[in-house]
Scaffold this motif. Structure first.
Motif, mmCIF file in Angstrom:
data_model
loop_
_atom_site.group_PDB
_atom_site.id
_atom_site.type_symbol
_atom_site.label_atom_id
_atom_site.label_comp_id
_atom_site.label_asym_id
_atom_site.label_seq_id
_atom_site.Cartn_x
_atom_site.Cartn_y
_atom_site.Cartn_z
ATOM 1 N N VAL A 1 0.858 -1.183 0.000
ATOM 2 C CA VAL A 1 0.000 0.000 0.000
ATOM 3 C C VAL A 1 0.892 1.230 0.000
ATOM 4 O O VAL A 1 1.570 1.522 0.990
ATOM 5 C CB VAL A 1 -0.933 0.009 1.229
ATOM 6 C CG1 VAL A 1 -1.730 1.317 1.277
ATOM 7 C CG2 VAL A 1 -1.870 -1.192 1.194
ATOM 8 N N LEU A 2 0.938 1.920 -1.121
ATOM 9 C CA LEU A 2 1.678 3.177 -1.297
ATOM 10 C C LEU A 2 0.800 4.062 -2.163
ATOM 11 O O LEU A 2 0.740 3.885 -3.385
ATOM 12 C CB LEU A 2 3.026 2.951 -1.995
ATOM 13 C CG LEU A 2 4.034 1.979 -1.380
ATOM 14 C CD1 LEU A 2 5.166 1.710 -2.347
ATOM 15 C CD2 LEU A 2 4.591 2.576 -0.096
ATOM 16 N N LEU B 1 5.408 6.581 -10.011
ATOM 17 C CA LEU B 1 6.730 6.145 -9.564
ATOM 18 C C LEU B 1 6.618 5.015 -8.543
ATOM 19 O O LEU B 1 7.361 4.030 -8.620
ATOM 20 C CB LEU B 1 7.484 7.333 -8.967
ATOM 21 C CG LEU B 1 8.810 7.022 -8.277
ATOM 22 C CD1 LEU B 1 9.807 6.411 -9.254
ATOM 23 C CD2 LEU B 1 9.391 8.282 -7.625
ATOM 24 N N PHE B 2 5.704 5.147 -7.593
ATOM 25 C CA PHE B 2 5.543 4.087 -6.591
ATOM 26 C C PHE B 2 5.106 2.778 -7.252
ATOM 27 O O PHE B 2 5.594 1.705 -6.913
ATOM 28 C CB PHE B 2 4.524 4.506 -5.530
ATOM 29 C CG PHE B 2 4.913 5.740 -4.763
ATOM 30 C CD1 PHE B 2 6.243 6.139 -4.635
ATOM 31 C CD2 PHE B 2 3.940 6.539 -4.157
ATOM 32 C CE1 PHE B 2 6.601 7.281 -3.938
ATOM 33 C CE2 PHE B 2 4.282 7.679 -3.447
ATOM 34 C CZ PHE B 2 5.609 8.053 -3.341
ATOM 35 N N ASP B 3 4.172 2.877 -8.195
ATOM 36 C CA ASP B 3 3.713 1.674 -8.895
ATOM 37 C C ASP B 3 4.861 1.025 -9.671
ATOM 38 O O ASP B 3 5.012 -0.208 -9.667
ATOM 39 C CB ASP B 3 2.576 2.021 -9.866
ATOM 40 C CG ASP B 3 1.301 2.440 -9.155
ATOM 41 O OD1 ASP B 3 1.180 2.174 -7.935
ATOM 42 O OD2 ASP B 3 0.434 3.050 -9.805
ATOM 43 N N ALA B 4 5.668 1.852 -10.324
ATOM 44 C CA ALA B 4 6.806 1.326 -11.081
ATOM 45 C C ALA B 4 7.823 0.669 -10.157
ATOM 46 O O ALA B 4 8.444 -0.351 -10.511
ATOM 47 C CB ALA B 4 7.469 2.447 -11.886
ATOM 48 N N LEU C 1 15.613 0.686 -5.617
ATOM 49 C CA LEU C 1 14.320 0.754 -4.926
ATOM 50 C C LEU C 1 14.223 1.871 -3.894
ATOM 51 O O LEU C 1 13.362 1.820 -3.003
ATOM 52 C CB LEU C 1 14.023 -0.588 -4.273
ATOM 53 C CG LEU C 1 13.226 -1.599 -5.116
ATOM 54 C CD1 LEU C 1 11.833 -1.061 -5.425
ATOM 55 C CD2 LEU C 1 13.943 -1.979 -6.382
ATOM 56 N N ALA C 2 15.077 2.884 -4.000
ATOM 57 C CA ALA C 2 15.026 3.988 -3.035
ATOM 58 C C ALA C 2 13.640 4.614 -2.912
ATOM 59 O O ALA C 2 13.230 4.964 -1.797
ATOM 60 C CB ALA C 2 16.066 5.051 -3.401
ATOM 61 N N PRO C 3 12.869 4.786 -4.001
ATOM 62 C CA PRO C 3 11.548 5.390 -3.813
ATOM 63 C C PRO C 3 10.646 4.635 -2.844
ATOM 64 O O PRO C 3 9.761 5.240 -2.237
ATOM 65 C CB PRO C 3 10.962 5.375 -5.238
ATOM 66 C CG PRO C 3 12.158 5.441 -6.130
ATOM 67 C CD PRO C 3 13.199 4.605 -5.429
ATOM 68 N N VAL C 4 10.872 3.333 -2.668
ATOM 69 C CA VAL C 4 10.048 2.562 -1.734
ATOM 70 C C VAL C 4 10.615 2.611 -0.323
ATOM 71 O O VAL C 4 9.931 3.001 0.628
ATOM 72 C CB VAL C 4 9.904 1.098 -2.196
ATOM 73 C CG1 VAL C 4 9.138 0.283 -1.162
ATOM 74 C CG2 VAL C 4 9.195 1.025 -3.532
ATOM 75 N N PHE C 5 11.894 2.231 -0.162
ATOM 76 C CA PHE C 5 12.390 2.143 1.212
ATOM 77 C C PHE C 5 12.600 3.513 1.833
ATOM 78 O O PHE C 5 12.401 3.683 3.051
ATOM 79 C CB PHE C 5 13.631 1.254 1.316
ATOM 80 C CG PHE C 5 14.866 1.685 0.582
ATOM 81 C CD1 PHE C 5 15.672 2.698 1.058
ATOM 82 C CD2 PHE C 5 15.256 1.041 -0.588
ATOM 83 C CE1 PHE C 5 16.840 3.063 0.398
ATOM 84 C CE2 PHE C 5 16.415 1.402 -1.253
ATOM 85 C CZ PHE C 5 17.210 2.420 -0.766
#
Length: 872
Positions: free
Chosen positions: A423-424, A434-437, A760-764
């Protein structure tokens, strides 16, 4: 050293010794203790035997078909067992695909996969078929081994219990449809698949098939049933390992669930046209001779119903047609299609990540990513044996004496069986994209091993690639694949004491002799071995069991590093012999400029990762030793690279007189901030450089960008992170076109660029620093929430912890963010807010970092507000 070797032997004995029987392993896997069920316990498949084709040698890329007929009086109540093979297997039952495997692993500790055949078996005659490929050539997913198959299946039905095991009673056939000894695709892809359907016995894995004299009894191999096939003797002449000593080998229960496979249809036809060959097509496909063909862009495909396309005949040697399809996003899986065509029609299937139809109509530019299929008369159902990662798929069709019809082009997508959906969410469309990618990228790069990119190398790296593990734990709440990564990566420790930093894979094994002769730049990367992966996993999961097997190997690596120090007390980055030091693709102009960052990084690892991990495992002597090493290394680095005038670490300070200007790197500055390495806590100059990115500072490539973002967030500048996510990440070509994250800041279509890599920086960073959730004690026994939302319009996330999910919602109203957070019960948490933001929560002492205050945050649902922060 002796103590480390004894500890290693004890831990290996625990993992390898007293192997479980197949029945015991099944009971454990199906039992109620989820943690115990997924431990990589040693297993024996006796009374099953390792089997292979009777032969004196096995050529590379050899396929062997095995079949076994069984009779069942009724449909089974259960049919569960275990299977292992080298190198890859495909199990079918009565002609239906059942399972593909195994996951990449060390041939000394081969995975035994759980196998559930109940859905496929029926009353009457059944045929279990196993197609086994022996790579022989090195691969990004296979470091070496010896061919073989072993299977033990327990079937329970109304008529009683039946055990099916591999032995000489199985039938075997050398699969000539795949020519044995076929050349490899490129350095890290063993299989350049060529499949001639005319040579494959039709229906060989069904009950109606009658084997002819070419089928022979399988040969039982001289290899124990609790060891990998590499322990067997034999005169294999392929590029395989020599015989592995049984005392260091085992079969290990697969540590992760089976991959999930789904059929995905292509989005649609992109283009088609005629191909005019100036030379024999083999000259292009085999050796890439230039000026081999011309593509006519005039379309030739004619729709013949939904998902069906007719293409013209290509009877002449210089004729071909291309038909190219696109998918909605980049995915990893097995390309598949059907074609109605005359016998002898040839199809080259080309998979590619990025493509611009205005630039070229030909797709074969990405590491020779083609496979060849040859038709039998009529309808042919083709599916690649090995998987690809792509968004574009092209068929090149030739040697067709009449028009052909292509149908049902798609792929069998393979993904890790994630237990939760991330969930983002935000209403800011570019960031949501960007989060989906980012999530789709993770679905591509973490399937069985955690790799850099599935389109090129398919091998797992620590260091820059290891950051994905934060995203896996926070977004998916999944520890198993990470625990497997820690174990399998650590198995690549050499006798010298350094890690083969992309293990289990062929790459660094091949580099060892090349580096001995100075015949290659790339060697095992020491900085990848320094990664904080083990400590981070323990901190975020509390799982010490995952650390016990790698830990002695980490200590051995620590000793290796410590012995490298030069006269200045520093670790060198030049003239290291076999290994080398990398740190980043983009941030450094000269090799020597990497020394400052490498030593800061290693000092931090000793002090902040290996030492506390040793303490957690009760090894206080080694904890004290490595902590002292970290302190000494930091003192030497400060003496050599800290500029009192600039109040910052300069990468080229020792040889500044030879260079035109001082050089900074985001990696060195970020490390010095994160681990409090600046003398006197003087971080002002480092923060200014990290935020403003002056021209004399090297900026890391996307996979290493997280270091800079972590440091900025620590010092309260998450506004810079959000600016980067909007301007540098959300605008990436791969994000917009492939729903994936590319390797480099610039990605070109129809090239060797990787469009789905592992940055994966946009996620973590979103979870750790924008939401601001971090563990303060292992396993999130205590946690911190420090939101830095900048000017986001809204944000909703779920961060998974061993204590339970942390639900976070924020919405912007005027000049404030209104935040609702739900913490798990029995959770100790603190909230960190800017000092000028009032709070009704009980205050804590001392104050937080960078002008913040700390408050006790209760379990359950809490609400609070904080001001919107504009970009500074």
């Amino acid at each position: 050293m002796k103590q480390i070797l004894i500890l290693t032997a004890l831990l290996l004995a625990q993992a390898h010794g007293a192997p479980l029987t197949s029945a015991e392993a099944t009971a454990l896997r199906k039992g109620g203790d989820a943690h115990a069920a997924w431990q990589p316990r040693a297993i024996t498949l006796a009374p099953a035997k390792w089997i292979w084709l009777p032969s004196q040698r096995t050529l590379p890329n050899t396929f062997v078909l095995f079949r076994k007929e069984i009779e069942l009086s009724a449909a089974p109540a259960s049919a569960f067992g275990w299977i292992a093979a080298d190198s890859r297997y495909l199990v079918t039952v009565n002609g239906q695909r059942a399972q593909w495997g195994p996951a990449p692993c060390d041939p000394r500790n081969l995975d035994a996969d759980a196998l559930d055949l109940k859905p496929f078996l029926k009353a009457g005659t059944n045929v279990i078929g196993v197609e086994v490929l022996f790579y022989g050539h090195g691969d990004g997913t296979w470091p070496g081994g010896k061919p073989g198959l072993i299977l033990n299946l327990e079937i329970e039905a109304a008529g009683g219990r039946q055990q099916v095991v591999t032995d000489r009673n199985w039938q075997a056939l050398l699969d000539r449809a795949h020519p044995p000894g076929h050349y490899k695709r490129w350095f890290l892809r063993a299989l350049q698949e060529e499949f001639d359907a005319r040579l494959r016995p039709l229906g060989w894995d069904t009950a109606s098939f009658r084997p002819d004299a070419r089928w022979v009894a399988a040969q039982e191999l001289n290899c124990p049933a609790d060891k990998g096939s590499s322990c067997g003797g034999g005169g294999w002449s392929a590029d395989s390992v020599d015989r592995t000593a049984p005392e260091i080998s085992s079969l290990r229960m697969r540590q992760i669930p089976p991959t999930r496979e789904t059929i995905v249809a292509a989005k649609g036809l992109a283009h088609s046209g005629r191909v005019h060959w100036k030379r024999d097509p083999a000259d292009w496909f085999d050796v890439r001779m230039p000026d081999s063909f011309v593509v006519d862009a005039n379309p030739v495909a004619v729709a013949r119903g939904e998902g069906a396309w007719e293409l013209p005949a290509t009877p002449k040697p210089d004729e071909g047609v291309e038909v190219t399809f696109e998918f909605t996003e980049q995915m990893a899986g097995f390309p598949r299609f059907s074609i109605e065509a005359p016998a002898g029609t040839i199809i080259e299937v080309m998979a590619q990540e990025g493509h611009d139809p205005q630039k070229t109509r030909w797709l074969d530019s990405h590491f020779f990513s083609w496979s060849r299929f040859i038709c039998r008369e009529g309808v042919n159902e083709f599916e690649a044996f090995d998987f690809e990662s792509f968004r574009w798929l092209q068929l090149h069709i030739r040697n067709a004496s009449r028009p052909v019809i292509v149908r049902n082009l798609g792929l069998r997508r393979r993904q890790y069986d994630w237990p939760r959906t991330p969930v983002l969410r935000t209403s800011e469309a570019p960031l949501q994209r960007l989060f989906d990618a980012s999530i789709n990228t993770l679905r591509n790069s973490a399937i069985e091993t955690i790799v850099d990119g599935m389109g090129r190398e398919r091998q797992q790296y620590s260091g820059d690639g290891g950051h994905q593990m934060h995203a896996i734990r926070y977004a998916f709440g999944e520890p198993l694949i990470v625990a497997r990564y820690l174990r399998t990566f650590s198995e690549g420790l050499t006798k010298s004491g350094f890690f083969l930093d992309c293990y289990p894979a062929f790459d660094r094994l091949a580099r060892l002799p090349q580096r001995e002769l100075d015949a290659a730049y790339w060697g095992p990367l020491l900085d990848h071995g320094v990664g904080f992966d083990n400590w981070n996993h323990y901190l975020e999961t509390g799982d010490l069991d995952a650390e016990r097997e790698p830990f002695p190997r980490l200590l051995r690596f620590s000793d290796y590093l410590w012995a490298l120090r030069d006269k200045n007390g520093l670790l060198p980055v030049e003239d290291l012999g076999i290994p080398n030091v990398w740190m980043d693709h983009d941030a450094y102009r000269k090799q020597r400029d990497r020394q400052c960052a490498f030593n800061l990084y290693t000092a931090a690892m000793f002090t902040h990762a290996l030492a506390p991990l040793a303490e957690a495992l009760g090894d206080f002597a080694h904890a004290a030793e490595v902590r002292q090493r970290g302190a000494e290394l930091l003192r030497a680095t400060i003496a050599r690279f800290w500029s009192k005038e600039e109040r910052v670490f300069l990468d080229n300070l020792p040889w500044l007189g030879e260079d035109t200007a001082p050089r900074l790197s985001d990696r060195a500055l970020a490390t010095s901030v994160l681990f409090d390495q600046c003398p006197g806590g003087d971080t002002a100059a480092a923060l200014r450089a990290l935020a403003e990115t002056p021209r004399n500072m090297g900026l890391s490539y996307p996979c290493n960008a997280g270091w800079r973002y972590w440091a900025l967030a620590k010092l309260g500048r998450a506004d810079v992170i959000l600016r980067d996510l909007r301007m540098r990440w959300a605008t990436m070509r791969s994000v917009v076109q492939n729903n994936a994250l590319q390797e480099a800041w610039q990605a070109q279509p129809d090239s060797t660029s990787q469009w789905s890599h592992s940055p994966l920086a946009p996620v973590f960073v979103l979870h750790q620093d924008i939401v601001g959730l971090r563990p303060l004690a292992p396993g999130f026994a205590k946690m911190q929430l420090r939101p830095q939302l900048g000017d986001l319009p809204d944000l909703e996330t779920i961060s998974h912890t061993p204590r339970g999910p942390v639900e976070f919602k924020a919405r912007r109203e005027g000049a404030s963010h209104h935040i609702t957070v739900k913490l798990p019960q029995h959770c100790a948490a603190e909230l960190v807010l800017p000092a000028n933001v009032p709070s009704a929560f009980p205050p804590l002492t001392p104050d937080g970092p960078a002008g913040t205050k700390r408050y006790r945050l209760p379990a359950g649902t809490s609400q609070f507000s904080m001001p919107v922060t504009q970009l500074q």
